[in-house]
Design a protein around this motif. Structure first.
Motif, mmCIF file in Angstrom:
data_model
loop_
_atom_site.group_PDB
_atom_site.id
_atom_site.type_symbol
_atom_site.label_atom_id
_atom_site.label_comp_id
_atom_site.label_asym_id
_atom_site.label_seq_id
_atom_site.Cartn_x
_atom_site.Cartn_y
_atom_site.Cartn_z
ATOM 1 N N LEU A 43 -6.297 -13.903 -21.529
ATOM 2 C CA LEU A 43 -5.623 -12.198 -21.598
ATOM 3 C C LEU A 43 -4.922 -11.659 -22.478
ATOM 4 N N GLY A 44 -4.225 -12.756 -23.576
ATOM 5 C CA GLY A 44 -3.401 -11.873 -24.783
ATOM 6 C C GLY A 44 -2.375 -11.257 -23.567
ATOM 7 N N GLU A 45 -1.620 -10.497 -24.532
ATOM 8 C CA GLU A 45 -0.857 -9.239 -24.451
ATOM 9 C C GLU A 45 -1.143 -8.642 -22.752
ATOM 10 N N TYR A 46 -2.469 -8.866 -22.591
ATOM 11 C CA TYR A 46 -3.032 -8.115 -21.809
ATOM 12 C C TYR A 46 -2.463 -8.606 -19.893
ATOM 13 N N ALA A 47 -1.887 -9.687 -20.572
ATOM 14 C CA ALA A 47 -1.545 -10.884 -18.990
ATOM 15 C C ALA A 47 0.364 -10.003 -18.613
ATOM 16 N N TYR A 48 0.659 -9.149 -19.639
ATOM 17 C CA TYR A 48 1.806 -8.555 -19.223
ATOM 18 C C TYR A 48 1.467 -7.806 -18.357
ATOM 19 N N TYR A 49 0.615 -7.313 -17.811
ATOM 20 C CA TYR A 49 0.555 -6.506 -16.630
ATOM 21 C C TYR A 49 0.168 -6.504 -15.331
ATOM 22 N N LEU A 50 0.143 -8.292 -15.387
ATOM 23 C CA LEU A 50 -0.344 -8.514 -14.060
ATOM 24 C C LEU A 50 1.241 -9.162 -13.417
ATOM 25 N N TYR A 51 0.691 -8.848 -13.024
ATOM 26 C CA TYR A 51 2.471 -9.752 -12.091
ATOM 27 C C TYR A 51 2.969 -11.243 -11.406
ATOM 28 N N ALA A 52 1.741 -11.706 -11.122
ATOM 29 C CA ALA A 52 1.401 -12.842 -11.770
ATOM 30 C C ALA A 52 2.158 -13.659 -13.422
ATOM 31 N N PHE A 58 6.635 -3.824 -9.748
ATOM 32 C CA PHE A 58 7.078 -3.102 -8.380
ATOM 33 C C PHE A 58 4.967 -2.241 -8.314
ATOM 34 N N PRO A 59 4.961 -1.310 -9.328
ATOM 35 C CA PRO A 59 3.592 -0.457 -9.349
ATOM 36 C C PRO A 59 2.357 -1.304 -8.703
ATOM 37 N N ALA A 60 2.624 -2.837 -9.406
ATOM 38 C CA ALA A 60 1.296 -4.002 -7.670
ATOM 39 C C ALA A 60 2.140 -3.739 -6.885
ATOM 40 N N LEU A 61 2.981 -4.080 -6.946
ATOM 41 C CA LEU A 61 3.252 -4.063 -4.823
ATOM 42 C C LEU A 61 2.595 -2.552 -4.415
ATOM 43 N N LEU A 62 3.250 -1.178 -4.924
ATOM 44 C CA LEU A 62 3.156 -0.644 -4.105
ATOM 45 C C LEU A 62 1.460 -0.267 -4.017
ATOM 46 N N LEU A 63 0.828 -0.584 -5.263
ATOM 47 C CA LEU A 63 -0.974 -0.269 -4.955
ATOM 48 C C LEU A 63 -1.372 -0.823 -3.757
ATOM 49 N N LEU A 64 -0.783 -2.546 -3.777
ATOM 50 C CA LEU A 64 -1.574 -3.094 -2.949
ATOM 51 C C LEU A 64 -0.938 -3.103 -0.953
ATOM 52 N N LEU A 65 0.001 -2.892 -1.711
ATOM 53 C CA LEU A 65 0.565 -2.062 0.021
ATOM 54 C C LEU A 65 -0.347 -1.288 0.231
ATOM 55 N N VAL A 66 0.027 0.255 -0.777
ATOM 56 C CA VAL A 66 -1.154 1.269 -0.209
ATOM 57 C C VAL A 66 -2.649 1.285 -0.149
ATOM 58 N N ALA A 67 -3.356 -0.003 -1.061
ATOM 59 C CA ALA A 67 -5.140 -0.547 -0.168
ATOM 60 C C ALA A 67 -4.281 -1.101 1.002
ATOM 61 N N SER A 68 -3.853 -1.949 1.138
ATOM 62 C CA SER A 68 -4.129 -2.774 2.291
ATOM 63 C C SER A 68 -4.197 -2.319 3.718
ATOM 64 N N LEU A 69 -2.857 -0.283 3.487
ATOM 65 C CA LEU A 69 -3.037 0.155 4.900
ATOM 66 C C LEU A 69 -3.800 0.938 5.016
ATOM 67 N N LEU A 70 -4.522 1.368 3.538
ATOM 68 C CA LEU A 70 -5.869 2.235 3.926
ATOM 69 C C LEU A 70 -7.001 1.355 4.600
ATOM 70 N N ILE A 71 -7.334 0.080 3.947
ATOM 71 C CA ILE A 71 -8.777 -0.464 4.302
ATOM 72 C C ILE A 71 -8.224 -1.392 6.016
ATOM 73 N N VAL A 72 -6.288 -0.829 6.547
ATOM 74 C CA VAL A 72 -6.503 -1.678 7.112
ATOM 75 C C VAL A 72 -7.197 -0.748 8.288
ATOM 76 N N GLN A 73 -7.550 0.578 8.401
ATOM 77 C CA GLN A 73 -7.637 1.950 9.226
ATOM 78 C C GLN A 73 -9.086 1.654 9.447
ATOM 79 N N LYS A 74 -10.066 1.004 8.806
ATOM 80 C CA LYS A 74 -11.308 0.959 8.407
ATOM 81 C C LYS A 74 -12.107 0.166 9.223
ATOM 82 N N ARG A 75 -11.225 -0.966 9.025
ATOM 83 C CA ARG A 75 -11.726 -2.804 9.829
ATOM 84 C C ARG A 75 -11.342 -2.690 10.947
ATOM 85 N N LYS A 76 -12.413 -3.158 11.583
ATOM 86 C CA LYS A 76 -13.067 -3.449 13.007
ATOM 87 C C LYS A 76 -12.256 -4.333 13.214
#
Length: 289
Positions: free
Chosen positions: A221-230, A270-288
């Motif tokens: 990914l070149g320098e785009y990889a710098y925007y991945l927490y991994a 830190f933004p990656a953490l917040l995005l992943l956490l918010v996604a988890s909290l939103l999706i879990v409300q709709k999961r069976k």
């Protein structure tokens, strides 16, 4: 508000109680320290044989001095241990929510006034507690074992001190801090996969597979990889600053430090953490469940 806090506390107490009797939690805490101890012993045996050979040939005085300095091995132990710990935490996070849903334990928690979001947050906190214990044990083990097998000291060549112990300690501290910053995002990624997956097996396989895939493809990914927490996390294909520290504390002068890389290392997870956490909290409300 009080009900939400009470539900979170109940869920967290349940997580911590179960962790005391769960093999997976103990493996997360103990396995990295045990693995690097074995690694140190293998390296020491290998170096002893190489030193005996070089002594007979009259070669490798400076290389032998570098090899006998414990700081390089200490950093190697941290890097290897954090790589293994990252994978273990992702697997454990992916297993956590999905296995409770499969076994029906999640319904029991929800009946006891714990909301879905409270359960997710409790699991996230529990995983961070495991990570903290594992990191403390890893640091202590790496320091004590490497110190017993080798000697801590400055890098000296021909009577000239190349790197002092104060400089080495400062680099190790910085490298360790930067290596730990992406870990919460990795845990949150595992929790998100756990929420989305249909079974515990699917969650663990998917989380580990995606983590390894990110590790492989980030180099493309070149320098785009710098925007991945991994990118900033110690891994099998390591690009983290801790890998550079391993060379710096051995006296290598060809290490180029990219200040932009270090800055992004501090901010991107830190933004990656917040995005992943918010996604988890939103999706879990709709999961069976």
């Amino acid at each position: 508000m009080n009900l939400a806090v009470t539900g979170f506390i109940k869920a967290l107490r349940s997580e911590l109680l179960v962790a005391r009797y769960t093999l997976g939690a103990w493996l997360v805490v103990l396995l990295p320290a045990l693995f690097i101890s074995l690694q140190f012993l293998v390296v020491r045996i290998s170096e002893t044989g190489a030193a005996a050979r070089d002594s007979l040939l009259g070669q490798g005085d400076f290389d032998a001095m570098i090899a006998n300095n414990a700081y390089g091995h200490f950093v190697d132990g941290l890097s290897t241990g954090l790589t293994l710990l990252g994978l273990l935490l992702v697997a454990q996070a992916a297993y956590s929510f999905s296995t409770d849903r499969d076994s029906g334990a999640l319904r029991h928690l929800l009946i006891r006034c714990s909301s879905r979001r409270a359960v997710v947050l409790a699991k996230l906190v529990h995983l961070h507690v495991l990570a903290l214990l594992a990191i403390l044990l890893l640091i202590a083990t790496s320091y004590l074992v490497s110190g017993n097998l080798w000697e801590f000291g400055p890098i000296v060549e021909d009577g000239f001190e190349l790197i002092s112990e104060e400089e080495i300690a400062a680099e190790i501290k910085l490298g360790l801090q930067l290596a730990l910053i992406p870990l919460p995002a990795a845990i949150a990624f595992g929790v998100l996969v756990s929420v989305v997956a249909n079974s515990a097996t699917q969650a663990v396989v998917s989380a580990l597979g995606l983590s390894l895939a990110l590790d492989v493809f980030k180099g493309m990914l070149g320098e785009y990889a710098y925007y991945l927490y991994a990118t900033f996390q110690p891994s099998l294909l390591d690009q983290s600053y801790l890998q550079d520290v391993s060379r710096l504390v051995r006296g290598y002068s060809d290490v180029l430090v990219d200040e932009r890389f270090l800055q992004l290392n501090q901010w991107v997870p830190f933004p990656a953490l917040l995005l992943l956490l918010v996604a988890s909290l939103l999706i879990v409300q709709k999961r069976k469940v």
